[in-house]
Design a protein around this motif. Structure first.
Motif, PDB file in Angstrom:
ATOM      1  N   VAL A  61       1.016  -1.137  -0.240  1.00 35.76           N
ATOM      2  CA  VAL A  61       0.167  -0.481  -0.113  1.00 35.76           C
ATOM      3  C   VAL A  61       0.839   1.234  -0.314  1.00 35.76           C
ATOM      4  CG1 VAL A  61      -1.708   0.830   1.115  1.00 35.76           C
ATOM      5  CG2 VAL A  61      -1.609  -1.246   1.368  1.00 35.76           C
ATOM      6  N   ASP A  62       0.743   1.936  -1.129  1.00 31.76           N
ATOM      7  CA  ASP A  62       1.608   3.304  -1.467  1.00 31.76           C
ATOM      8  C   ASP A  62       3.064   2.856  -1.324  1.00 31.76           C
ATOM      9  OD1 ASP A  62      -0.710   4.821  -1.781  1.00 31.76           O
ATOM     10  OD2 ASP A  62      -0.886   5.075   0.539  1.00 31.76           O
ATOM     11  N   THR A  63       3.734   4.034  -2.112  1.00 32.24           N
ATOM     12  CA  THR A  63       5.107   3.526  -2.881  1.00 32.24           C
ATOM     13  C   THR A  63       6.224   4.487  -2.054  1.00 32.24           C
ATOM     14  OG1 THR A  63       5.400   5.456  -4.324  1.00 32.24           O
ATOM     15  CG2 THR A  63       4.102   3.549  -4.650  1.00 32.24           C
ATOM     16  N   GLY A  64       5.915   5.964  -1.369  1.00 33.17           N
ATOM     17  CA  GLY A  64       7.332   6.969  -1.790  1.00 33.17           C
ATOM     18  C   GLY A  64       7.687   7.308  -3.085  1.00 33.17           C
ATOM     19  N   ILE A  65       8.221   8.330  -2.749  1.00 29.40           N
ATOM     20  CA  ILE A  65       8.161   9.477  -3.209  1.00 29.40           C
ATOM     21  C   ILE A  65       9.232   9.141  -4.710  1.00 29.40           C
ATOM     22  CG2 ILE A  65      10.371  10.212  -2.476  1.00 29.40           C
ATOM     23  CD1 ILE A  65       8.968  13.227  -3.645  1.00 29.40           C
ATOM     24  N   ALA A 116      -5.903   8.230 -13.426  1.00 29.19           N
ATOM     25  CA  ALA A 116      -5.289   9.160 -14.332  1.00 29.19           C
ATOM     26  C   ALA A 116      -5.630  10.687 -14.059  1.00 29.19           C
ATOM     27  CB  ALA A 116      -7.248   9.036 -14.738  1.00 29.19           C
ATOM     28  N   PHE A 117      -5.649  11.381 -13.441  1.00 30.83           N
ATOM     29  CA  PHE A 117      -5.168  12.294 -13.193  1.00 30.83           C
ATOM     30  C   PHE A 117      -3.391  12.435 -12.656  1.00 30.83           C
ATOM     31  CE2 PHE A 117      -4.682  16.841 -10.598  1.00 30.83           C
ATOM     32  CZ  PHE A 117      -5.901  17.025 -11.068  1.00 30.83           C
ATOM     33  N   GLY A 118      -3.291  11.679 -11.873  1.00 34.77           N
ATOM     34  CA  GLY A 118      -1.588  10.705 -11.568  1.00 34.77           C
ATOM     35  C   GLY A 118      -1.205  11.159 -13.508  1.00 34.77           C
ATOM     36  N   ARG A 119      -1.580   9.929 -13.845  1.00 30.16           N
ATOM     37  CA  ARG A 119      -1.201  10.325 -15.607  1.00 30.16           C
ATOM     38  C   ARG A 119      -1.025  11.618 -15.881  1.00 30.16           C
ATOM     39  NH1 ARG A 119       1.525   6.295 -18.394  1.00 30.16           N
ATOM     40  NH2 ARG A 119       0.460   6.817 -19.734  1.00 30.16           N
ATOM     41  N   GLN A 120      -2.654  12.266 -16.441  1.00 31.28           N
ATOM     42  CA  GLN A 120      -2.859  13.425 -16.943  1.00 31.28           C
ATOM     43  C   GLN A 120      -1.607  14.689 -16.356  1.00 31.28           C
ATOM     44  OE1 GLN A 120      -4.153  16.695 -16.841  1.00 31.28           O
ATOM     45  NE2 GLN A 120      -4.343  16.372 -14.612  1.00 31.28           N
ATOM     46  N   LEU A 121      -1.319  14.608 -15.355  1.00 33.94           N
ATOM     47  CA  LEU A 121      -0.294  15.455 -14.319  1.00 33.94           C
ATOM     48  C   LEU A 121       1.338  15.170 -14.716  1.00 33.94           C
ATOM     49  CD1 LEU A 121      -0.763  18.008 -13.329  1.00 33.94           C
ATOM     50  CD2 LEU A 121      -0.352  16.720 -11.008  1.00 33.94           C
ATOM     51  N   ALA A 143       2.167  14.289 -17.138  1.00 35.35           N
ATOM     52  CA  ALA A 143       2.348  14.137 -18.852  1.00 35.35           C
ATOM     53  C   ALA A 143       2.075  15.685 -19.272  1.00 35.35           C
ATOM     54  CB  ALA A 143       1.382  13.063 -19.764  1.00 35.35           C
ATOM     55  N   MET A 144       2.089  16.648 -18.500  1.00 34.46           N
ATOM     56  CA  MET A 144       1.607  17.856 -18.519  1.00 34.46           C
ATOM     57  C   MET A 144       3.263  18.221 -18.339  1.00 34.46           C
ATOM     58  SD  MET A 144      -0.846  20.631 -17.310  1.00 34.46           S
ATOM     59  CE  MET A 144      -2.253  19.353 -16.561  1.00 34.46           C
ATOM     60  N   SER A 145       3.614  19.244 -19.734  1.00 36.33           N
ATOM     61  CA  SER A 145       4.585  19.997 -19.718  1.00 36.33           C
ATOM     62  C   SER A 145       5.614  21.133 -18.929  1.00 36.33           C
ATOM     63  CB  SER A 145       4.901  20.339 -21.260  1.00 36.33           C
ATOM     64  OG  SER A 145       4.314  21.253 -21.461  1.00 36.33           O
ATOM     65  N   ASP A 146       6.650  21.368 -18.758  1.00 38.47           N
ATOM     66  CA  ASP A 146       6.498  22.615 -17.657  1.00 38.47           C
ATOM     67  C   ASP A 146       6.204  23.467 -18.714  1.00 38.47           C
ATOM     68  OD1 ASP A 146       7.709  21.167 -15.945  1.00 38.47           O
ATOM     69  OD2 ASP A 146      10.104  21.515 -17.053  1.00 38.47           O
ATOM     70  N   PRO A 147       5.698  24.074 -19.926  1.00 37.80           N
ATOM     71  CA  PRO A 147       4.914  25.156 -20.564  1.00 37.80           C
ATOM     72  C   PRO A 147       3.551  25.649 -19.909  1.00 37.80           C
ATOM     73  CG  PRO A 147       7.032  24.624 -21.436  1.00 37.80           C
ATOM     74  CD  PRO A 147       6.623  23.572 -20.401  1.00 37.80           C
ATOM     75  N   GLU A 148       2.777  24.294 -20.028  1.00 43.21           N
ATOM     76  CA  GLU A 148       1.956  23.619 -20.204  1.00 43.21           C
ATOM     77  C   GLU A 148       1.217  24.250 -18.337  1.00 43.21           C
ATOM     78  OE1 GLU A 148       0.619  20.211 -23.402  1.00 43.21           O
ATOM     79  OE2 GLU A 148       1.514  19.874 -21.289  1.00 43.21           O
ATOM     80  N   PHE A 149       1.969  23.428 -17.837  1.00 44.51           N
ATOM     81  CA  PHE A 149       1.269  23.325 -16.578  1.00 44.51           C
ATOM     82  C   PHE A 149       2.210  25.218 -15.542  1.00 44.51           C
ATOM     83  CE2 PHE A 149       1.813  23.585 -11.550  1.00 44.51           C
ATOM     84  CZ  PHE A 149       0.619  22.682 -11.562  1.00 44.51           C
ATOM     85  N   ALA A 150       3.288  25.707 -16.186  1.00 44.41           N
ATOM     86  CA  ALA A 150       3.501  27.017 -15.649  1.00 44.41           C
ATOM     87  C   ALA A 150       1.894  27.543 -16.124  1.00 44.41           C
ATOM     88  CB  ALA A 150       4.593  27.604 -16.808  1.00 44.41           C
ATOM     89  N   ALA A 151       1.715  27.770 -17.043  1.00 48.38           N
ATOM     90  CA  ALA A 151       0.270  28.632 -18.236  1.00 48.38           C
ATOM     91  C   ALA A 151      -0.527  28.444 -17.013  1.00 48.38           C
ATOM     92  CB  ALA A 151       0.022  27.667 -19.146  1.00 48.38           C
ATOM     93  N   ILE A 152      -1.556  27.385 -16.545  1.00 47.23           N
ATOM     94  CA  ILE A 152      -2.707  27.287 -16.068  1.00 47.23           C
ATOM     95  C   ILE A 152      -2.482  27.794 -14.526  1.00 47.23           C
ATOM     96  CG2 ILE A 152      -3.561  25.815 -17.492  1.00 47.23           C
ATOM     97  CD1 ILE A 152      -2.807  23.576 -14.938  1.00 47.23           C
ATOM     98  N   ASN A 195       6.059  22.197 -13.931  1.00 49.46           N
ATOM     99  CA  ASN A 195       5.364  21.242 -13.437  1.00 49.46           C
ATOM    100  C   ASN A 195       6.631  20.306 -12.190  1.00 49.46           C
ATOM    101  OD1 ASN A 195       3.899  18.879 -13.135  1.00 49.46           O
ATOM    102  ND2 ASN A 195       3.883  18.573 -14.180  1.00 49.46           N
ATOM    103  N   PRO A 196       6.687  20.588 -10.846  1.00 47.49           N
ATOM    104  CA  PRO A 196       7.019  19.752 -10.050  1.00 47.49           C
ATOM    105  C   PRO A 196       6.914  18.345  -9.660  1.00 47.49           C
ATOM    106  CG  PRO A 196       5.469  21.201  -8.934  1.00 47.49           C
ATOM    107  CD  PRO A 196       5.651  21.818 -10.495  1.00 47.49           C
ATOM    108  N   TYR A 197       5.485  18.550 -10.228  1.00 47.45           N
ATOM    109  CA  TYR A 197       4.805  16.922 -10.465  1.00 47.45           C
ATOM    110  C   TYR A 197       5.268  15.491 -10.895  1.00 47.45           C
ATOM    111  CZ  TYR A 197       1.666  12.862  -9.823  1.00 47.45           C
ATOM    112  OH  TYR A 197       1.111  11.699  -9.217  1.00 47.45           O
ATOM    113  N   ARG A 198       6.521  16.069 -11.983  1.00 47.99           N
ATOM    114  CA  ARG A 198       6.819  15.296 -12.623  1.00 47.99           C
ATOM    115  C   ARG A 198       8.347  15.047 -12.641  1.00 47.99           C
ATOM    116  NH1 ARG A 198       7.472  17.225 -19.067  1.00 47.99           N
ATOM    117  NH2 ARG A 198       8.326  14.917 -19.427  1.00 47.99           N
TER     118      ARG A 198
END
Length: 357
Positions: free
Chosen positions: A67-71, A128-133, A135-144, A167-170
């Motif tokens: 159950v769960d993985t760590g960073i 799905a939320f983790g997958r899409q986040l 996959a979001m590029s730094d410029p895309e995440f910075a824009a939103i 995008n710090p998540y990536r």
């Protein structure tokens, strides 16, 4: 907020709010501590003010459910290597369950599932939320992000920081698995000889999974219920008009109505504890004073989120904590607006300000 103070040793003691802590010390990284028959407690380090995450391993027949993985860091991978060669050796993994998409919980899901040849089990929304986040590029995440934080009243310095952070998540995850086994609220998962009931929560993340075993009186609570701190409940750039605090409070009522009080709670941060309903009661009222303070400040005139932040968070914040605090401030404002305690309007400068009704 989940970047608050850590836990303190309390051997079989009664802590704040009447909680009972049967374990005084966490396991050392790379070791496993039994906390109930067939349940092992692992702990992984985190590079934040909140410096750890608890992981759980459940006996599953002749194997293990993780159950769960760590960073996703080299240090966490090395600790998994140590565990798999040590206390977990000799039993195959059967599945990986992730409570939610945050990087300390799902960050190594792709690495572990591929290495162990198992399937990821999670709610479809979290996967799905983790997958899409991711996959979001730094410029895309910075824009939103610029759109949300400019509307919140951030100045050029902070908006420049948004661009630099990207995008710090990536950077904190490896690619998540391409497929998932969906977990849904109210369904049972057979693990070994016991059924674990899926109980979902909202607000901290979109569709957070908790696991309750009525037969064994155990609850894996993830981040939804923590013993010492309130989980972060924030508005984020991917859903800028959300009202996560209303969702979080509703989830706490649902958990209190759905889960018995006499469980041993296994949280993702802090120490295992007893006293679930008492803790839920505290969390339900944790935000009351801050909500009232927010309304009082907005009586003095229209206030943006950035206007309010230094009044609501008076300690010094690092960059990581700053965006959590700003997200929480927005969550309080959106909740109050949904209750018609505040009105909101966007000015000619593009900044949204709130006024007491």
């Amino acid at each position: 907020m989940t970047h608050g103070p850590g836990d303190s040793p309390e051997p079989r003691s009664v802590g704040a709010g009447g909680l009972h802590f049967p374990y005084s010390e966490p396991p050392a990284p790379g070791t496993a501590l039994p906390v109930a028959p067939g349940v092992l407690w692992l702990r992984m380090p985190l590079p934040f003010a909140l410096d750890h995450i608890n992981l759980w391993v459940l006996e599953d027949g002749d194997g293990w459910t993780l159950v769960d993985t760590g960073i996703a860091t080299d240090e966490t991978r090395a600790l998994w290597d140590q565990l798999l060669a040590g206390p977990l050796r000799g039993r195959p993994a059967r599945r990986l369950i992730c409570t939610h998409f945050h990087p300390d919980h799902m960050g190594l899901s792709g690495w572990l599932t591929e290495r162990l040849g198992v399937t990821l089990w999670a709610s479809l929304t979290e996967w799905a939320f983790g997958r899409q986040l991711a996959a979001m590029s730094d410029p895309e995440f910075a824009a939103i992000s610029r759109g949300l934080y400019a509307r919140a009243g951030c100045g050029d310095d902070l908006l420049d920081l948004v661009e630099r952070r990207g995008n710090p998540y990536r950077s904190r995850v490896v690619p998540h698995p391409l497929s998932v086994r969906r977990l849904m609220n109210g369904t049972d998962v057979r693990i070994g000889e016991a059924d674990w009931r899926v109980v979902t929560g909202h607000g901290h993340s979109p569709d957070h999974v908790g696991l309750w075993c009525p037969h064994r009186r155990l609850l894996i609570s993830g981040d939804q219920v923590l013993p010492r701190i309130s989980p972060n409940v924030s508005v984020w750039p991917t859903e800028p008009d959300a009202d996560p605090l209303s969702l979080f409070l509703s989830s706490l009522h649902h958990w209190r109505a759905s889960i018995d009080d006499d469980v041993l709670v296994l949280p993702s941060h802090g120490l295992p504890f007893r006293g679930l309903h008492a803790r839920l009661g505290v969390l339900l009222h944790h935000h009351d004073s801050r909500l009232d303070e927010t309304v009082d400040l907005c009586r003095e005139g229209p206030r943006s989120a950035m206007d309010l932040l230094p009044h609501l968070f008076r300690r010094e914040l690092d960059d990581h904590q700053l965006f959590f605090a700003l997200g929480e401030t927005l969550a309080h404002l959106h909740h109050l607006a949904s209750q018609d305690r505040l009105s909101r309007a966007v000015g000619a400068d593009g900044v949204e300000r709130f006024r007491a009704c």
